[in-house]
Write a protein that holds these residues in place. Sequence first.
Motif, PDB file in Angstrom:
ATOM      1  N   GLU A 245      73.670  88.864  45.377  1.00 25.19           N
ATOM      2  CA  GLU A 245      72.697  89.845  45.832  1.00 25.19           C
ATOM      3  C   GLU A 245      71.542  89.969  44.835  1.00 25.19           C
ATOM      4  OE1 GLU A 245      74.557  93.533  46.992  1.00 25.19           O
ATOM      5  OE2 GLU A 245      76.344  92.464  47.671  1.00 25.19           O
ATOM      6  N   LYS A 246      70.406  90.428  45.322  1.00 24.03           N
ATOM      7  CA  LYS A 246      69.223  90.588  44.477  1.00 24.03           C
ATOM      8  C   LYS A 246      69.509  91.573  43.341  1.00 24.03           C
ATOM      9  CE  LYS A 246      64.355  91.605  44.562  1.00 24.03           C
ATOM     10  NZ  LYS A 246      63.183  91.904  45.359  1.00 24.03           N
ATOM     11  N   GLY A 247      69.117  91.217  42.126  1.00 25.44           N
ATOM     12  CA  GLY A 247      69.318  92.086  40.972  1.00 25.44           C
ATOM     13  C   GLY A 247      70.713  92.022  40.380  1.00 25.44           C
ATOM     14  N   GLU A 248      71.555  91.141  40.912  1.00 21.51           N
ATOM     15  CA  GLU A 248      72.926  90.979  40.437  1.00 21.51           C
ATOM     16  C   GLU A 248      73.016  89.810  39.467  1.00 21.51           C
ATOM     17  OE1 GLU A 248      75.929  90.139  43.413  1.00 21.51           O
ATOM     18  OE2 GLU A 248      76.426  92.247  43.520  1.00 21.51           O
ATOM     19  N   TYR A 249      73.807  90.006  38.434  1.00 20.73           N
ATOM     20  CA  TYR A 249      74.034  88.964  37.433  1.00 20.73           C
ATOM     21  C   TYR A 249      75.524  88.797  37.214  1.00 20.73           C
ATOM     22  CZ  TYR A 249      69.099  89.609  36.720  1.00 20.73           C
ATOM     23  OH  TYR A 249      67.753  89.696  36.925  1.00 20.73           O
ATOM     24  N   VAL A 250      75.900  87.659  36.649  1.00 15.61           N
ATOM     25  CA  VAL A 250      77.311  87.337  36.433  1.00 15.61           C
ATOM     26  C   VAL A 250      77.549  87.114  34.946  1.00 15.61           C
ATOM     27  CG1 VAL A 250      79.169  85.713  36.948  1.00 15.61           C
ATOM     28  CG2 VAL A 250      77.466  86.232  38.694  1.00 15.61           C
ATOM     29  N   LEU A 251      78.577  87.746  34.427  1.00 14.97           N
ATOM     30  CA  LEU A 251      79.002  87.527  33.048  1.00 14.97           C
ATOM     31  C   LEU A 251      80.449  87.068  33.094  1.00 14.97           C
ATOM     32  CD1 LEU A 251      78.369  87.852  29.977  1.00 14.97           C
ATOM     33  CD2 LEU A 251      79.509  90.064  30.160  1.00 14.97           C
ATOM     34  N   ARG A 252      80.757  86.029  32.337  1.00 13.97           N
ATOM     35  CA  ARG A 252      82.123  85.515  32.289  1.00 13.97           C
ATOM     36  C   ARG A 252      82.669  85.662  30.878  1.00 13.97           C
ATOM     37  NH1 ARG A 252      79.620  82.226  36.119  1.00 13.97           N
ATOM     38  NH2 ARG A 252      80.890  81.828  37.956  1.00 13.97           N
ATOM     39  N   LEU A 253      83.912  86.138  30.790  1.00 14.38           N
ATOM     40  CA  LEU A 253      84.608  86.285  29.515  1.00 14.38           C
ATOM     41  C   LEU A 253      85.935  85.559  29.610  1.00 14.38           C
ATOM     42  CD1 LEU A 253      84.264  90.167  29.207  1.00 14.38           C
ATOM     43  CD2 LEU A 253      82.847  88.476  28.072  1.00 14.38           C
ATOM     44  N   MET A 254      86.367  84.971  28.524  1.00 16.83           N
ATOM     45  CA  MET A 254      87.706  84.397  28.447  1.00 16.83           C
ATOM     46  C   MET A 254      88.539  85.330  27.584  1.00 16.83           C
ATOM     47  SD  MET A 254      87.748  81.621  30.228  1.00 16.83           S
ATOM     48  CE  MET A 254      89.234  80.784  29.706  1.00 16.83           C
ATOM     49  N   LEU A 255      89.637  85.828  28.150  1.00 24.11           N
ATOM     50  CA  LEU A 255      90.518  86.731  27.419  1.00 24.11           C
ATOM     51  C   LEU A 255      91.938  86.181  27.440  1.00 24.11           C
ATOM     52  CD1 LEU A 255      89.386  90.216  28.793  1.00 24.11           C
ATOM     53  CD2 LEU A 255      88.695  89.113  26.675  1.00 24.11           C
ATOM     54  N   PHE A 256      92.706  86.505  26.409  1.00 20.54           N
ATOM     55  CA  PHE A 256      94.106  86.106  26.378  1.00 20.54           C
ATOM     56  C   PHE A 256      94.819  86.651  27.617  1.00 20.54           C
ATOM     57  CE2 PHE A 256      93.452  86.101  21.646  1.00 20.54           C
ATOM     58  CZ  PHE A 256      93.616  84.731  21.485  1.00 20.54           C
ATOM     59  N   VAL A 257      95.837  85.934  28.065  1.00 21.19           N
ATOM     60  CA  VAL A 257      96.605  86.335  29.245  1.00 21.19           C
ATOM     61  C   VAL A 257      97.147  87.759  29.081  1.00 21.19           C
ATOM     62  CG1 VAL A 257      98.671  85.850  30.608  1.00 21.19           C
ATOM     63  CG2 VAL A 257      97.179  83.972  29.919  1.00 21.19           C
ATOM     64  N   ALA A 258      97.712  88.072  27.923  1.00 27.08           N
ATOM     65  CA  ALA A 258      98.259  89.418  27.689  1.00 27.08           C
ATOM     66  C   ALA A 258      97.169  90.485  27.782  1.00 27.08           C
ATOM     67  CB  ALA A 258      98.946  89.484  26.328  1.00 27.08           C
ATOM     68  N   ASP A 259      95.975  90.168  27.297  1.00 26.98           N
ATOM     69  CA  ASP A 259      94.867  91.109  27.391  1.00 26.98           C
ATOM     70  C   ASP A 259      94.470  91.336  28.849  1.00 26.98           C
ATOM     71  OD1 ASP A 259      94.902  91.149  24.632  1.00 26.98           O
ATOM     72  OD2 ASP A 259      93.123  89.897  24.400  1.00 26.98           O
ATOM     73  N   CYS A 260      94.497  90.255  29.634  1.00 22.14           N
ATOM     74  CA  CYS A 260      94.165  90.370  31.059  1.00 22.14           C
ATOM     75  C   CYS A 260      95.193  91.214  31.799  1.00 22.14           C
ATOM     76  CB  CYS A 260      94.064  88.981  31.698  1.00 22.14           C
ATOM     77  SG  CYS A 260      92.598  88.090  31.175  1.00 22.14           S
ATOM     78  N   GLU A 261      96.455  91.053  31.450  1.00 20.82           N
ATOM     79  CA  GLU A 261      97.502  91.864  32.084  1.00 20.82           C
ATOM     80  C   GLU A 261      97.273  93.343  31.788  1.00 20.82           C
ATOM     81  OE1 GLU A 261     101.068  90.078  30.564  1.00 20.82           O
ATOM     82  OE2 GLU A 261     100.868  88.338  31.880  1.00 20.82           O
ATOM     83  N   GLU A 262      96.903  93.640  30.561  1.00 18.19           N
ATOM     84  CA  GLU A 262      96.612  95.029  30.188  1.00 18.19           C
ATOM     85  C   GLU A 262      95.343  95.515  30.886  1.00 18.19           C
ATOM     86  OE1 GLU A 262      97.703  98.521  28.377  1.00 18.19           O
ATOM     87  OE2 GLU A 262      98.815  96.646  28.343  1.00 18.19           O
ATOM     88  N   LEU A 263      94.345  94.640  30.994  1.00 18.68           N
ATOM     89  CA  LEU A 263      93.094  94.978  31.669  1.00 18.68           C
ATOM     90  C   LEU A 263      93.348  95.323  33.133  1.00 18.68           C
ATOM     91  CD1 LEU A 263      89.964  95.048  31.648  1.00 18.68           C
ATOM     92  CD2 LEU A 263      90.035  92.634  32.275  1.00 18.68           C
ATOM     93  N   ILE A 264      94.192  94.559  33.782  1.00 22.72           N
ATOM     94  CA  ILE A 264      94.512  94.813  35.185  1.00 22.72           C
ATOM     95  C   ILE A 264      95.314  96.098  35.319  1.00 22.72           C
ATOM     96  CG2 ILE A 264      95.817  93.958  37.170  1.00 22.72           C
ATOM     97  CD1 ILE A 264      95.057  91.082  36.111  1.00 22.72           C
ATOM     98  N   GLY A 265      96.284  96.277  34.439  1.00 25.69           N
ATOM     99  CA  GLY A 265      97.114  97.476  34.477  1.00 25.69           C
ATOM    100  C   GLY A 265      98.180  97.379  35.551  1.00 25.69           C
ATOM    101  N   GLN A 266      99.088  98.331  35.514  1.00 23.59           N
ATOM    102  CA  GLN A 266     100.171  98.348  36.478  1.00 23.59           C
ATOM    103  C   GLN A 266      99.612  98.578  37.880  1.00 23.59           C
ATOM    104  OE1 GLN A 266     103.177 101.269  35.600  1.00 23.59           O
ATOM    105  NE2 GLN A 266     104.763  99.996  36.512  1.00 23.59           N
ATOM    106  N   ARG A 267      99.911  97.643  38.774  1.00 24.70           N
ATOM    107  CA  ARG A 267      99.443  97.678  40.168  1.00 24.70           C
ATOM    108  C   ARG A 267      97.927  97.701  40.291  1.00 24.70           C
ATOM    109  NH1 ARG A 267     103.878 101.537  43.141  1.00 24.70           N
ATOM    110  NH2 ARG A 267     105.676 100.317  42.438  1.00 24.70           N
ATOM    111  N   GLY A 268      97.208  97.197  39.275  1.00 24.12           N
ATOM    112  CA  GLY A 268      95.753  97.106  39.338  1.00 24.12           C
ATOM    113  C   GLY A 268      95.014  98.405  39.100  1.00 24.12           C
ATOM    114  N   VAL A 269      95.734  99.397  38.578  1.00 22.22           N
ATOM    115  CA  VAL A 269      95.130 100.718  38.402  1.00 22.22           C
ATOM    116  C   VAL A 269      93.988 100.689  37.386  1.00 22.22           C
ATOM    117  CG1 VAL A 269      95.577 103.076  37.597  1.00 22.22           C
ATOM    118  CG2 VAL A 269      97.187 101.954  39.136  1.00 22.22           C
ATOM    119  N   ARG A 270      94.187 100.020  36.255  1.00 19.57           N
ATOM    120  CA  ARG A 270      93.165 100.040  35.198  1.00 19.57           C
ATOM    121  C   ARG A 270      91.896  99.300  35.630  1.00 19.57           C
ATOM    122  NH1 ARG A 270      96.034  99.043  30.866  1.00 19.57           N
ATOM    123  NH2 ARG A 270      96.228 101.230  30.403  1.00 19.57           N
ATOM    124  N   ILE A 271      92.039  98.126  36.224  1.00 14.72           N
ATOM    125  CA  ILE A 271      90.845  97.375  36.635  1.00 14.72           C
ATOM    126  C   ILE A 271      90.110  98.121  37.755  1.00 14.72           C
ATOM    127  CG2 ILE A 271      91.903  95.826  38.339  1.00 14.72           C
ATOM    128  CD1 ILE A 271      90.152  93.580  37.100  1.00 14.72           C
TER     129      ILE A 271
END
Length: 105
Positions: A8-34
């Motif tokens: 979409e207009k005015g939208e940009y994309v940023l990509r980060l590489m994070l450790f798997v354990a960090d991603c699990e924490e980022l997502i949170g239980q049942r996706g609550v945190r993300i």
Amino acid sequence: RLWPKGKEKGEYVLRLMLFVADCEELIGQRGVRIAQIRKDSGGKVFVENDVQDGCRMVRIVGSHAILQRAVAKVLDVVRHLHLPSKKATSASASIPPVLAATSPA
């Protein structure tokens, strides 16, 4: 071009590489945190399923202001995971490697 553009207009994309354990924490239980990060920042935040070198890709899509808010929230989660414990002796042990990439969407 400094940032790859989103769909979409005015939208940009940023990509980060994070450790798997960090991603699990980022997502949170049942996706609550993300889900909370998406709500608080207004950004589209995705964690890819593929694992490369022990890391997963995190994509954040939105305006520059949204990217700033979402990245701050993501880094808060990662920093919290890597805070030095009282027993830690190495300062470098508390700093996780986070790689940012800006390739096209």
